[in-house]
Scaffold this active site. Sequence first.
Site, PDB file in Angstrom:
ATOM      1  N   SER A 117       0.855  -1.188   0.000  1.00 39.70           N
ATOM      2  CA  SER A 117       0.000   0.000   0.000  1.00 39.70           C
ATOM      3  C   SER A 117       0.889   1.236   0.000  1.00 39.70           C
ATOM      4  CB  SER A 117      -0.865   0.000   1.260  1.00 39.70           C
ATOM      5  OG  SER A 117      -1.462   1.266   1.433  1.00 39.70           O
ATOM      6  N   TYR A 130      -2.047  -1.107  10.454  1.00 42.99           N
ATOM      7  CA  TYR A 130      -2.003  -1.306   8.998  1.00 42.99           C
ATOM      8  C   TYR A 130      -0.704  -0.719   8.448  1.00 42.99           C
ATOM      9  CZ  TYR A 130      -3.556  -1.121   4.102  1.00 42.99           C
ATOM     10  OH  TYR A 130      -3.673  -1.299   2.742  1.00 42.99           O
TER      11      TYR A 130
HETATM   12  N1  LIG Z   1      -8.745  -0.940  -1.210  1.00 44.45           N
HETATM   13  C1  LIG Z   1      -7.780  -0.051  -1.267  1.00 44.45           C
HETATM   14  O1  LIG Z   1      -8.021   1.155  -1.470  1.00 44.45           O
HETATM   15  C2  LIG Z   1      -6.348  -0.477  -1.093  1.00 44.45           C
HETATM   16  C3  LIG Z   1      -5.334   0.483  -1.190  1.00 44.45           C
HETATM   17  C4  LIG Z   1      -4.011   0.085  -1.031  1.00 44.45           C
HETATM   18  C5  LIG Z   1      -3.715  -1.246  -0.811  1.00 44.45           C
HETATM   19  N2  LIG Z   1      -4.718  -2.171  -0.719  1.00 44.45           N
HETATM   20  C6  LIG Z   1      -4.340  -3.561  -0.459  1.00 44.45           C
HETATM   21  O2  LIG Z   1      -4.952  -4.387  -1.425  1.00 44.45           O
HETATM   22  C7  LIG Z   1      -5.208  -5.684  -0.869  1.00 44.45           C
HETATM   23  C8  LIG Z   1      -6.651  -6.065  -1.134  1.00 44.45           C
HETATM   24  O3  LIG Z   1      -7.471  -5.100  -0.518  1.00 44.45           O
HETATM   25  P1  LIG Z   1      -9.031  -4.952  -0.822  1.00 44.45           P
HETATM   26  O4  LIG Z   1      -9.357  -3.520  -0.847  1.00 44.45           O
HETATM   27  O5  LIG Z   1      -9.402  -5.801  -1.966  1.00 44.45           O
HETATM   28  O6  LIG Z   1      -9.573  -5.557   0.541  1.00 44.45           O
HETATM   29  P2  LIG Z   1     -10.891  -6.390   0.840  1.00 44.45           P
HETATM   30  O7  LIG Z   1     -11.984  -6.005  -0.091  1.00 44.45           O
HETATM   31  O8  LIG Z   1     -11.126  -6.300   2.303  1.00 44.45           O
HETATM   32  O9  LIG Z   1     -10.442  -7.849   0.448  1.00 44.45           O
HETATM   33  C9  LIG Z   1      -9.507  -8.523   1.210  1.00 44.45           C
HETATM   34  C10 LIG Z   1      -9.377  -9.915   0.667  1.00 44.45           C
HETATM   35  O10 LIG Z   1      -8.471 -10.629   1.498  1.00 44.45           O
HETATM   36  C11 LIG Z   1      -9.057 -11.847   1.910  1.00 44.45           C
HETATM   37  N3  LIG Z   1      -8.622 -12.085   3.277  1.00 44.45           N
HETATM   38  C12 LIG Z   1      -8.599 -11.198   4.296  1.00 44.45           C
HETATM   39  N4  LIG Z   1      -8.116 -11.772   5.404  1.00 44.45           N
HETATM   40  C13 LIG Z   1      -7.815 -13.060   5.068  1.00 44.45           C
HETATM   41  C14 LIG Z   1      -7.291 -14.157   5.775  1.00 44.45           C
HETATM   42  N5  LIG Z   1      -6.955 -14.051   7.066  1.00 44.45           N
HETATM   43  N6  LIG Z   1      -7.107 -15.325   5.127  1.00 44.45           N
HETATM   44  C15 LIG Z   1      -7.450 -15.437   3.817  1.00 44.45           C
HETATM   45  N7  LIG Z   1      -7.947 -14.430   3.090  1.00 44.45           N
HETATM   46  C16 LIG Z   1      -8.137 -13.256   3.711  1.00 44.45           C
HETATM   47  C17 LIG Z   1     -10.574 -11.617   1.823  1.00 44.45           C
HETATM   48  O11 LIG Z   1     -11.266 -12.806   1.518  1.00 44.45           O
HETATM   49  P3  LIG Z   1     -12.329 -13.465   2.540  1.00 44.45           P
HETATM   50  O12 LIG Z   1     -13.175 -12.356   3.060  1.00 44.45           O
HETATM   51  O13 LIG Z   1     -13.040 -14.470   1.725  1.00 44.45           O
HETATM   52  O14 LIG Z   1     -11.466 -14.095   3.565  1.00 44.45           O
HETATM   53  C18 LIG Z   1     -10.684 -10.663   0.640  1.00 44.45           C
HETATM   54  O15 LIG Z   1     -10.763 -11.381  -0.562  1.00 44.45           O
HETATM   55  C19 LIG Z   1      -4.865  -5.574   0.621  1.00 44.45           C
HETATM   56  O16 LIG Z   1      -3.595  -6.145   0.853  1.00 44.45           O
HETATM   57  C20 LIG Z   1      -4.842  -4.083   0.870  1.00 44.45           C
HETATM   58  O17 LIG Z   1      -3.990  -3.738   1.935  1.00 44.45           O
HETATM   59  C21 LIG Z   1      -6.020  -1.815  -0.864  1.00 44.45           C
END
Ligand SMILES: NC(=O)c1ccc[n+]([C@@H]2O[C@H](COP(=O)([O-])OP(=O)(O)OC[C@H]3O[C@@H](n4cnc5c(N)ncnc54)[C@H](OP(=O)(O)O)[C@@H]3O)[C@@H](O)[C@H]2O)c1
Length: 220
Positions: A117, A130
């Site tokens: 991130s 985080y």
């Molecule tokens: N969204 C943003 O604006 C943003 C910005 C910068 C970086 N990121 C990074 O991008 C990545 C994805 O983020 P996102 O926005 O897509 O988040 P999200 O919508 O909350 O999705 C997170 C994903 O991770 C899986 N997950 C979470 N905890 C887990 C665990 N303990 N074991 C297995 N699977 C797990 C969830 O699947 P289940 O619910 O099925 O377990 C879900 O598919 C993250 O690493 C985040 O830090 C996101």
Amino acid sequence: MAKQLLALGNTVIVTGRNKEKMNQAKEQYPKLHTYSVEVTDIDSIQDLYEQVTRDFPTLNVLINNAGMMNAIKFQTAKAKGIADEVNTNLAGPILMTQIFLPHLLQQKEAAILNVNSGIAYFAFDKAPIYSASKLGLHSYTQSLRKQLKKTPVKVFELAPPRTSKPMFSGTEEDNASVDRVPEVPISEVVRKMIDGIKKNRETIVPGMSKLLKLVGKIQL
Ligand SMILES: NC(=O)c1ccc[n+]([C@@H]2O[C@H](COP(=O)([O-])OP(=O)(O)OC[C@H]3O[C@@H](n4cnc5c(N)ncnc54)[C@H](OP(=O)(O)O)[C@@H]3O)[C@@H](O)[C@H]2O)c1
């Protein structure tokens, strides 16, 4: 990410804990393969490893994407919530890599991509665990890249900015300050990720994340 990788003709396996969400993804994209895993649990990762490498012996890319972000005030936070966040964001990708690495090392060409991130680059006090866990992931990714330098496994890091799927939810005041940061469509971040990999760019820092990196340098 899965949608764009499928469109390029890749075999794509998605993982998670929530079967319903995975079934929905499969309904939408029937070519997807889905498996359950809890990335904070070594036994669960080991099970995933055995199933996936048996079903897909030529698997050669691991994308560590699972992550969570909590708005935390240290005076009231619970230790369990803090542990879950560190374990998901930092221990998760480290353990997934450790368990999949022997298989990846056997491939002619392979890659690990850690989804980090822009917040990794500076201390974001509204989501401090985080921020700390993502900085830890950045450091781990750099060490991993150095250790794997003479192997077929390339190590990439993606540092997305705030996307169209915001993760932060805190107090009204905190949300208002975060809402001032522009959102970038996820499809655009993924396009930049794929372009970065094609160009062999080890660290892919799209849009606003570049600014966060600069702010972090001044802050540190
Ligand atoms: N969204 C943003 O604006 C943003 C910005 C910068 C970086 N990121 C990074 O991008 C990545 C994805 O983020 P996102 O926005 O897509 O988040 P999200 O919508 O909350 O999705 C997170 C994903 O991770 C899986 N997950 C979470 N905890 C887990 C665990 N303990 N074991 C297995 N699977 C797990 C969830 O699947 P289940 O619910 O099925 O377990 C879900 O598919 C993250 O690493 C985040 O830090 C996101």
